[in-house]
Motif scaffolding. Structure first.
Motif, short mmCIF file in Angstrom:
data_model
loop_
_atom_site.label_atom_id
_atom_site.label_comp_id
_atom_site.label_asym_id
_atom_site.label_seq_id
_atom_site.Cartn_x
_atom_site.Cartn_y
_atom_site.Cartn_z
N GLU A 237 0.75 -1.09 -0.01
CA GLU A 237 0.16 -0.01 -0.02
C GLU A 237 0.92 1.10 0.03
O GLU A 237 0.46 2.33 -0.74
CB GLU A 237 -0.93 -0.04 1.17
N GLY A 238 2.08 1.22 0.92
CA GLY A 238 2.83 2.39 0.71
C GLY A 238 3.47 2.54 -0.55
O GLY A 238 3.58 3.69 -1.05
N ARG A 240 2.29 1.63 -3.17
CA ARG A 240 1.24 2.02 -4.30
C ARG A 240 0.87 3.56 -4.13
O ARG A 240 1.10 4.28 -5.20
CB ARG A 240 -0.02 1.39 -3.95
N GLN A 241 0.98 4.06 -2.85
CA GLN A 241 0.96 5.69 -2.59
C GLN A 241 2.15 6.36 -2.96
O GLN A 241 1.93 7.41 -3.47
CB GLN A 241 0.55 5.67 -1.17
N GLU A 244 1.70 6.45 -6.79
CA GLU A 244 0.73 7.52 -7.07
C GLU A 244 1.30 8.93 -6.78
O GLU A 244 1.03 9.89 -7.86
CB GLU A 244 -0.40 7.43 -6.30
N ALA A 245 2.20 9.29 -5.91
CA ALA A 245 2.43 10.51 -5.54
C ALA A 245 3.59 10.81 -6.60
O ALA A 245 3.56 12.08 -6.93
CB ALA A 245 3.12 10.45 -4.16
#
Length: 306
Positions: A237-238, A240-241, A244-245
């Motif tokens: 999840e990290g 992925r974020q 995205e960032a």
């Protein structure tokens, strides 16, 4: 006067000879001039004077005969004294009168001979436990022989079996040895059962402990797997974020700034007093380039803010 008295006596005698009262459960055998005539049962009867007479009287009740003790030899050549009691009943008064001279004496003798024969077929140890069989066999033989005498043998019971004193002493020793043997066997069986139960309990304890350890390991493995899965999920999840960032506006510059800050921070720890080893980059230009890049990124962010 004397003639009258004589006639009176004669009448009384004739009445006593002719008037017969037979008791209940009795049978009288009547003979006419010495020959069998009839059998009369309970009640009042008139006989022909000086022609008919009561020859035999029999009771139809069940009678018990005592069989005297006699010496019998068993199959293993041991002498024992055996006595008994026999129960019989007259069924046919005529046969009991003319079939044999003395049916009581004959039955007693036949019972003794039959008993000796039956005792001779078995060992001494079985004479006590085979009483029922011996009694049954004696009754069967006597009943078959006494049928022609008008007598029914109902049952026979052995009263006492008396072995010699030395045999009794030996039997007592044998029984004592058997009891001691059974005691030893029972004690050993008790010890064996106790050891078996103890071993079974130890076995169950080991099984339970191994199952508990197995379950504990399974639970720990499941916990570790769940923890690893949670860490992996959080890491994914990290990432992925972060991705995205980075894909967004200013993302790449922010990453470069972060990397430059960490590089400068870690470089400052190279000269830590607690460590005797000093690691220096091969080219110092890398440091200046990273600082310059970080400065450029900060300026750009400040311009964007203003």
């Amino acid at each position: 006067m004397y003639v009258v008295l004589a006639l009176f006596v004669l009448v009384v005698i004739v009445l006593m000879k002719t008037a017969i009262v037979v008791p209940q459960q009795s049978a009288y055998v009547v003979e006419t001039l010495g020959r069998y005539s009839r059998t009369i049962q309970a009640g009042f009867h008139i006989l022909v004077p000086f022609v008919e007479r009561i020859a035999y009287k029999h009771t139809l009740k069940e009678d018990a005969l005592d069989i005297p003790e006699q010496i019998c030899i068993t199959r293993d050549n041991v002498q024992v004294g055996v006595d008994g009691v026999l129960y019989m009943q007259v069924l046919d008064a005529r046969s009991a009168s003319y079939g044999i001279t003395n049916y009581r004496f004959a039955i007693i003798q036949l019972a003794q001979t039959t008993l000796r024969s039956e005792i001779g077929k078995i060992d001494l140890d079985r004479t006590f436990e085979a009483r029922g069989t011996i009694n049954s066999n004696v009754v069967s033989e006597l009943d078959h022989a006494s049928a022609a005498w008008g007598v029914k043998v109902l049952r026979y019971e052995i009263k006492n079996i008396n072995p010699p004193k030395d045999v009794l002493h030996a039997m007592e020793k044998q029984m004592r040895a058997e009891r001691e043997k059974r005691a030893v066997v029972l004690t050993s069986e008790g010890d064996r059962d106790a050891k078996i139960n103890q071993a079974e309990g130890e076995k169950q304890r080991v099984i339970k402990e191994s199952e508990a350890n197995k379950q504990q390991q399974i639970n720990e493995a499941e916990g570790q797997a769940a923890a690893i899965l949670a860490v992996a999920t959080a890491t994914a999840e990290g990432l992925r974020q972060v991705g995205e960032a980075l894909a967004g506006r200013g993302g790449m510059e922010a990453m470069q700034l972060r990397v430059a800050e960490e590089y400068v921070k870690q470089f400052g720890k190279l000269a830590d007093e607690a460590s005797s080893t000093l690691i220096v980059p091969a080219t110092l230009s890398d440091i200046s380039s990273m600082i310059a890049m970080a400065t450029s990124v900060v300026k750009q962010q400040n311009k964007a803010v203003s």
